[in-house]
Design a protein around this motif. Sequence first.
Motif, PDB file in Angstrom:
ATOM      1  N   TRP A   1      -4.075 -12.565  -2.510  1.00 37.11           N
ATOM      2  CA  TRP A   1      -5.287 -12.565  -3.331  1.00 37.11           C
ATOM      3  C   TRP A   1      -5.363 -11.346  -4.252  1.00 37.11           C
ATOM      4  O   TRP A   1      -6.063 -11.386  -5.273  1.00 37.11           O
ATOM      5  N   VAL A   2      -4.672 -10.280  -3.906  1.00 38.06           N
ATOM      6  CA  VAL A   2      -4.611  -9.137  -4.830  1.00 38.06           C
ATOM      7  C   VAL A   2      -3.923  -9.557  -6.122  1.00 38.06           C
ATOM      8  O   VAL A   2      -4.362  -9.209  -7.233  1.00 38.06           O
ATOM      9  N   ALA A   3      -2.847 -10.324  -5.989  1.00 39.12           N
ATOM     10  CA  ALA A   3      -2.146 -10.822  -7.172  1.00 39.12           C
ATOM     11  C   ALA A   3      -3.044 -11.737  -8.002  1.00 39.12           C
ATOM     12  O   ALA A   3      -3.021 -11.691  -9.242  1.00 39.12           O
ATOM     13  N   VAL A   4      -3.844 -12.568  -7.324  1.00 36.99           N
ATOM     14  CA  VAL A   4      -4.772 -13.452  -8.042  1.00 36.99           C
ATOM     15  C   VAL A   4      -5.746 -12.631  -8.870  1.00 36.99           C
ATOM     16  O   VAL A   4      -5.978 -12.899 -10.059  1.00 36.99           O
ATOM     17  N   ALA A   5      -6.340 -11.589  -8.257  1.00 38.17           N
ATOM     18  CA  ALA A   5      -7.318 -10.761  -8.961  1.00 38.17           C
ATOM     19  C   ALA A   5      -6.677 -10.005 -10.118  1.00 38.17           C
ATOM     20  O   ALA A   5      -7.244  -9.917 -11.215  1.00 38.17           O
ATOM     21  N   VAL A   6      -5.482  -9.453  -9.878  1.00 40.23           N
ATOM     22  CA  VAL A   6      -4.819  -8.672 -10.933  1.00 40.23           C
ATOM     23  C   VAL A   6      -4.442  -9.560 -12.111  1.00 40.23           C
ATOM     24  O   VAL A   6      -4.664  -9.199 -13.284  1.00 40.23           O
TER      25      VAL A   6
ATOM     26  N   ALA B   1       4.875 -11.622 -11.010  1.00 41.19           N
ATOM     27  CA  ALA B   1       4.135 -11.919  -9.787  1.00 41.19           C
ATOM     28  C   ALA B   1       4.637 -13.174  -9.089  1.00 41.19           C
ATOM     29  O   ALA B   1       4.323 -13.391  -7.914  1.00 41.19           O
ATOM     30  N   GLY B   2       5.424 -13.997  -9.804  1.00 40.59           N
ATOM     31  CA  GLY B   2       5.874 -15.259  -9.223  1.00 40.59           C
ATOM     32  C   GLY B   2       7.322 -15.281  -8.802  1.00 40.59           C
ATOM     33  O   GLY B   2       7.724 -16.169  -8.044  1.00 40.59           O
ATOM     34  N   LEU B   3       8.125 -14.326  -9.272  1.00 40.27           N
ATOM     35  CA  LEU B   3       9.541 -14.290  -8.935  1.00 40.27           C
ATOM     36  C   LEU B   3       9.910 -12.928  -8.362  1.00 40.27           C
ATOM     37  O   LEU B   3       9.450 -11.901  -8.872  1.00 40.27           O
TER      38      LEU B   3
END
Length: 646
Positions: A102-107, A140-142
């Motif tokens: 969820w940190v990645a989602v927020a960033v 963030a995805g790879l």
Amino acid sequence: MPREFPVGLTPPDWLVRNLQPQVAPVNRAAVGRAAVGMALPLAVGLAVGEPEYGALASMGALSGVIGDTADAYRMRILNIAVPQLFGAVGIAVGSLVFGHGWVAVAVLTAVALVSGMISTIGAVASVSGLLLLLNAVVGAGLPMPGEWWLAPLLVSGGGLLVLLLALLAWPLRGGVPERAAVADTYRTVADLLAVTDRPEAYDEARHTVTQSLNQSYDLILARRTRHHGRSPELTRLLAQLNAVIPVVEAAPAVHLSGRPLPPEIPEGVRHLAQAVETGYTGPTGLKLPTPTTETTRAVDHALRHAADVVAAPDVDPRGIDDRLGRPAALGIRAARAARNVALSAASWRYGLRLALCIGVAQVLVSIVAVPRSYWVALTITFVMKPDFGSVFSRALLRALGTVAGLVVAAAVLSQVPRGWWDVPVMLLLAPLIPALTPRGYGYQTAAITPVILLLSDVLNHEGTDLLLPRLLDSLMGCGIALVAGYLLWPESWRTRVGDRLADAVADTARYVEGAFGAEAVDPPARARMRRRLYRDLSVIRTEFQRALTEPPPTGRRAAAWWPLVVAVERIVDATTAARVRVKHGAPPPSQAETVQVARQLRELSEGLREADVLYEVRTDLTGPSGSVLEPLRQEVAAARAIASPR
């Protein structure tokens, strides 16, 4: 005999407009740079035994290829280097939050907000915002190879390689693109003068002249911010560009007269264009017919002045006026842009739209297991660009282009073995990107898709297993963009187009007063007012053309309002023509006439701010029949008849 569609099966006009390819020349140099710039990093990576590094550098080169659109060398530095810096920041931020849920989602949602807001500044900022978000999503995805700083370095290196290739000929061709741009403006003016007696062709030619003047002034003035008074070549080019303005101003007067010009006149302008492009100075040898009317005297005077400027070997920079106003220093413009973005409702609205779409996508793929989930956000990033066209149209074309690209990718991934065979395949696929991009967004997507899949396979070794997830993720991204970025933000027609057009009409009223009012402005100020008007109308025209590609009711409203855009352009033309006639001997209008016309235009402007639909009403404007403002009164009456609100 060709078959015809049955009435019920005839494709709608908005769909035909979306699928129709644009006619544009192929930039052969950019095609060559794409082939070398994207294949070379891949080959180097294979040679040193690190194909993943080569794939990352090729991804950076892909960003450089997308930004490689400028002719002038200094503009290439801005178009390629500045976005690469934002791209490096993006991939660094993305890789730091990789695997953090969820940190990645927020960033990523916050990055999307920033990306969307800075994208509203201008063309270079738009590409920079695109790469900031695009690379953050990829990071963030790879999983990135090596230390956190290695991926940004490789991606930036690939983009800078394309920039290096784009600048190789600068020592030999410095200044050539600028001369070519000014010469092209002269040629568009010649085409305009050749069709002054043909209304439909004249309107299109006038729009082409406006675009060419905008591009040339932007190019020359952007360089003069650092070279004003120190570059004789730029000073001379600006003088030549200024010299063609009186010729452009005389064209509306000729058009309103209804009589064609002698063919020697447009040929003379083309002759001057050749002299500008080659840098020739000396006698031009123009042979112009003897003028017999106010309008032909205006053209003759303007053309002879342009010939004198083109022939002059030296120009005093102190006597050159920047007709659009010299741009401020870069630092001042950057601070002004940052302030405008922070305070602009439009930039916040777009930033929030993009952030909502990215946030929804990241939440969705965090809850539902989606292979290669970062492609959902990548699709949204491309589809939601505000200056690239309608969101609806881009979503449609993205889906169609992805399907076409997957067909090519399937053949490549299933038949080409990994390793050195990837290099010749990249040499064949990469040039398709700059070759097909001018044809339209769907064609660009079809060209980029197999390239991205090839590089993804180098990084992940999944082969044809990439194909179905790629299609599903793209369709999901298009769906999210359509719902969260389009349908949930039904910007009113008045806000999107009506208010812009109303502002242009109000500016036209000020232009009329500046030309004939009690406090008329000087010629350079009038020229700046007119150029700003045509620039604004060009932006409005582009917005209308985008709206025509959307389904009802937006497309239907755009079609209904289109005649009003043309009517406002003709009002500006009629004002310019009247000013030219007065300058060359016609009696000036009375103050009462000027006040009446300006008042009618302001009433029209206020009506447009309140109108959502149009219907025709009777409008009468009276005045002396022999006045130079009579054609202007007719155009204002026609516009009011088109646009009177309920």
